[in-house]
Design a protein around this motif. Structure first.
Motif, short mmCIF file in Angstrom:
data_model
loop_
_atom_site.label_atom_id
_atom_site.label_comp_id
_atom_site.label_asym_id
_atom_site.label_seq_id
_atom_site.Cartn_x
_atom_site.Cartn_y
_atom_site.Cartn_z
N THR A 57 -13.38 3.47 43.87
CA THR A 57 -12.66 2.29 44.38
C THR A 57 -13.58 1.51 45.31
OG1 THR A 57 -10.58 1.53 45.36
CG2 THR A 57 -11.65 3.42 46.41
N SER A 58 -13.02 0.52 45.97
CA SER A 58 -13.75 -0.26 46.97
C SER A 58 -12.82 -0.57 48.12
CB SER A 58 -14.28 -1.56 46.35
OG SER A 58 -14.92 -2.35 47.32
N PHE A 59 -13.31 -0.41 49.33
CA PHE A 59 -12.50 -0.70 50.50
C PHE A 59 -12.76 -2.13 50.97
CE2 PHE A 59 -12.28 3.82 50.26
CZ PHE A 59 -11.00 4.11 50.72
N VAL A 60 -12.53 -3.05 50.05
CA VAL A 60 -12.62 -4.47 50.35
C VAL A 60 -11.25 -4.97 50.80
CG1 VAL A 60 -14.49 -4.87 48.72
CG2 VAL A 60 -12.12 -5.08 47.96
N SER A 61 -11.19 -6.21 51.22
CA SER A 61 -9.91 -6.79 51.59
C SER A 61 -8.99 -6.84 50.36
CB SER A 61 -10.11 -8.22 52.11
OG SER A 61 -8.88 -8.92 52.15
N PRO A 62 -7.76 -6.39 50.48
CA PRO A 62 -6.82 -6.47 49.35
C PRO A 62 -6.63 -7.89 48.85
CG PRO A 62 -5.96 -5.03 51.08
CD PRO A 62 -7.18 -5.71 51.64
N ARG A 63 -6.81 -8.88 49.72
CA ARG A 63 -6.70 -10.27 49.29
C ARG A 63 -7.86 -10.65 48.37
NH1 ARG A 63 -5.55 -10.52 54.66
NH2 ARG A 63 -7.63 -11.36 55.13
N ALA A 64 -9.04 -10.09 48.64
CA ALA A 64 -10.22 -10.43 47.84
C ALA A 64 -10.16 -9.78 46.46
CB ALA A 64 -11.48 -9.99 48.57
N VAL A 65 -9.76 -8.51 46.42
CA VAL A 65 -9.68 -7.77 45.14
C VAL A 65 -8.34 -7.04 45.11
CG1 VAL A 65 -10.83 -6.16 43.57
CG2 VAL A 65 -12.19 -7.47 45.22
N PRO A 66 -7.27 -7.71 44.69
CA PRO A 66 -5.94 -7.08 44.70
C PRO A 66 -5.88 -5.81 43.87
CG PRO A 66 -5.76 -9.46 44.38
CD PRO A 66 -7.21 -9.13 44.28
N GLN A 67 -6.67 -5.72 42.82
CA GLN A 67 -6.65 -4.55 41.95
C GLN A 67 -6.99 -3.27 42.70
OE1 GLN A 67 -5.61 -2.60 39.18
NE2 GLN A 67 -6.14 -4.50 38.11
N LEU A 68 -7.78 -3.39 43.77
CA LEU A 68 -8.21 -2.20 44.51
C LEU A 68 -7.52 -2.08 45.87
CD1 LEU A 68 -12.03 -2.32 43.68
CD2 LEU A 68 -10.17 -1.23 42.41
N ALA A 69 -6.37 -2.71 46.00
CA ALA A 69 -5.62 -2.63 47.26
C ALA A 69 -5.11 -1.24 47.54
CB ALA A 69 -4.46 -3.62 47.22
N ASP A 70 -5.07 -0.39 46.52
CA ASP A 70 -4.54 0.97 46.66
C ASP A 70 -5.65 2.00 46.87
OD1 ASP A 70 -5.68 0.78 44.17
OD2 ASP A 70 -3.96 1.56 43.07
N ALA A 71 -6.76 1.61 47.46
CA ALA A 71 -7.92 2.49 47.58
C ALA A 71 -7.58 3.83 48.23
CB ALA A 71 -9.03 1.78 48.37
N ALA A 72 -6.90 3.79 49.37
CA ALA A 72 -6.59 5.03 50.08
C ALA A 72 -5.64 5.90 49.27
CB ALA A 72 -6.00 4.72 51.45
N GLU A 73 -4.68 5.28 48.60
CA GLU A 73 -3.73 6.05 47.80
C GLU A 73 -4.41 6.72 46.61
OE1 GLU A 73 -3.35 2.98 48.84
OE2 GLU A 73 -1.51 2.93 50.04
N VAL A 74 -5.36 6.01 46.01
CA VAL A 74 -6.11 6.61 44.90
C VAL A 74 -6.88 7.84 45.39
CG1 VAL A 74 -8.06 6.26 43.32
CG2 VAL A 74 -6.27 4.52 43.51
N LEU A 75 -7.59 7.69 46.52
CA LEU A 75 -8.35 8.82 47.06
C LEU A 75 -7.45 10.02 47.33
CD1 LEU A 75 -11.37 9.26 47.95
CD2 LEU A 75 -10.80 6.93 47.34
N ALA A 76 -6.28 9.75 47.86
CA ALA A 76 -5.37 10.84 48.21
C ALA A 76 -4.88 11.61 47.00
CB ALA A 76 -4.17 10.28 49.00
#
Length: 321
Positions: A57-76
């Motif tokens: 994933t990428s820990f970018v701003s969710p506004r910049a890349v909405p597809q990766l807004a769930d970064a922490a949830e994916v890791l968990a």
């Protein structure tokens, strides 16, 4: 084609590390949000198939890349019981803090070798990007997390054309001075050719021999795997790839997908290298991803199967006459 675990020893000189980047580089450009549960399931399936390093994933701003807004949830949700090494892109100190809290194994910072692409990609000069990484590295060091330095447009820029090896070396030296020991050369828009790959790799080996080099190719012009062969000849042992050939930079005209993970694994195994990855299982995952995305994807081996795959004679029509 089952992977032989005994052959998956990284100390083996015939072992090649395949880094799966589809969950980040592939999914990031998809406009329809992929459910978090699906992302987790696909990552876990790849780990089960023997993939041991993944950019998830990428820990970018969710506004910049909405597809990766769930970064922490994916890791968990990722199963770490098999020892997979998980990395993520981090663009700034805030992203680094989020990545550290989520328990990432390595952070990836990225800077282009060409000024114009860097401006388009992150709205900064190269010097500004490199200066900003000091804080990212400080966060990572406090958390005892290594940092990998990615160099985009390492083999050519869609805005500036040729990117000389000296430009790549300049960024690599800056990474080295920040304490980074692994760098990845990115072929952001598929402009790499065998001669440019050889030139860039040899320049880095001569000027920054202490750095471990990885290669990240796209297949925009159909020679991604040919470039891998050049990298192998130059002694490079780590390659990024994306399941089913997903991917493409959203900030570069004409960009298409990364080299395909299952096609890369097939090439390596047929060339006498070991990856520790079950190719049949990987192909099944690629077909699953294709169904999930909802359009044909460019992977070839997932369609044809391994070279010695057998078919019953009655599966194929007999020529008339």
């Amino acid at each position: 084609m089952r992977a032989d675990d005994k052959r998956a020893d990284p100390a083996n000189e015939r072992f090649i590390e395949v880094v799966e980047v589809g969950p980040r580089d592939g999914f990031q450009i998809e406009r329809t949000f992929i459910p978090t549960s699906e992302k987790i399931a696909i990552i876990n399936a790849m780990i089960e198939a023997g993939v041991r390093r993944l950019e998830v994933t990428s820990f970018v701003s969710p506004r910049a890349v909405p597809q990766l807004a769930d970064a922490a949830e994916v890791l968990a949700g990722i199963d770490r019981s098999k020892g997979a090494f998980l990395t993520a892109l981090v663009p700034n100190p805030k992203g680094a803090e989020r990545a550290a809290e989520a328990g990432i194994d390595a952070m990836v910072v990225f800077c282009s070798a060409s000024e114009t692409h860097n401006a388009k990609n992150v709205n900064r000069t190269i010097a500004e990007s490199l200066a900003g990484f000091r804080e990212v590295v400080a966060v990572a060091e406090d958390a005892r997390i290594p940092v990998v330095g990615a160099i985009a447009t390492a083999f050519g820029c869609p805005f500036e054309g040729e990117v000389p090896p000296d430009a790549v070396v300049r960024v690599a030296r800056a990474y080295r001075d920040l304490g980074i020991r692994q760098v990845g050369l990115g072929d952001t828009t598929g402009m790499a050719t065998p001669p440019t790959v050889q030139s860039a790799v040899r320049a880095l080996a001569a000027e920054t021999p202490e750095l471990e080099i990885g290669l990240h190719f796209h297949n925009t012009r159909g020679i991604g795997l040919a470039n891998v062969l050049v990298g192998l000849a130059e002694g490079i042992r780590r390659y990024d790839a994306s399941i089913a050939g997903l991917g493409g930079c959203p900030f570069a005209a004409g960009a298409t997908g990364n080299i395909c993970t299952e096609d890369l694994v097939y090439l390596l195994q047929e060339s006498g290298y070991q990856t520790g990855i079950d190719l049949d299982a990987l192909c099944a995952i690629a077909r699953r991803v294709e169904r999930l995305i909802g359009r044909p994807l460019p992977g070839q081996v997932m369609k044809a199967g391994p070279r010695l795959k057998r078919h019953a004679a009655d599966e194929v029509a007999t020529a008339a006459g």
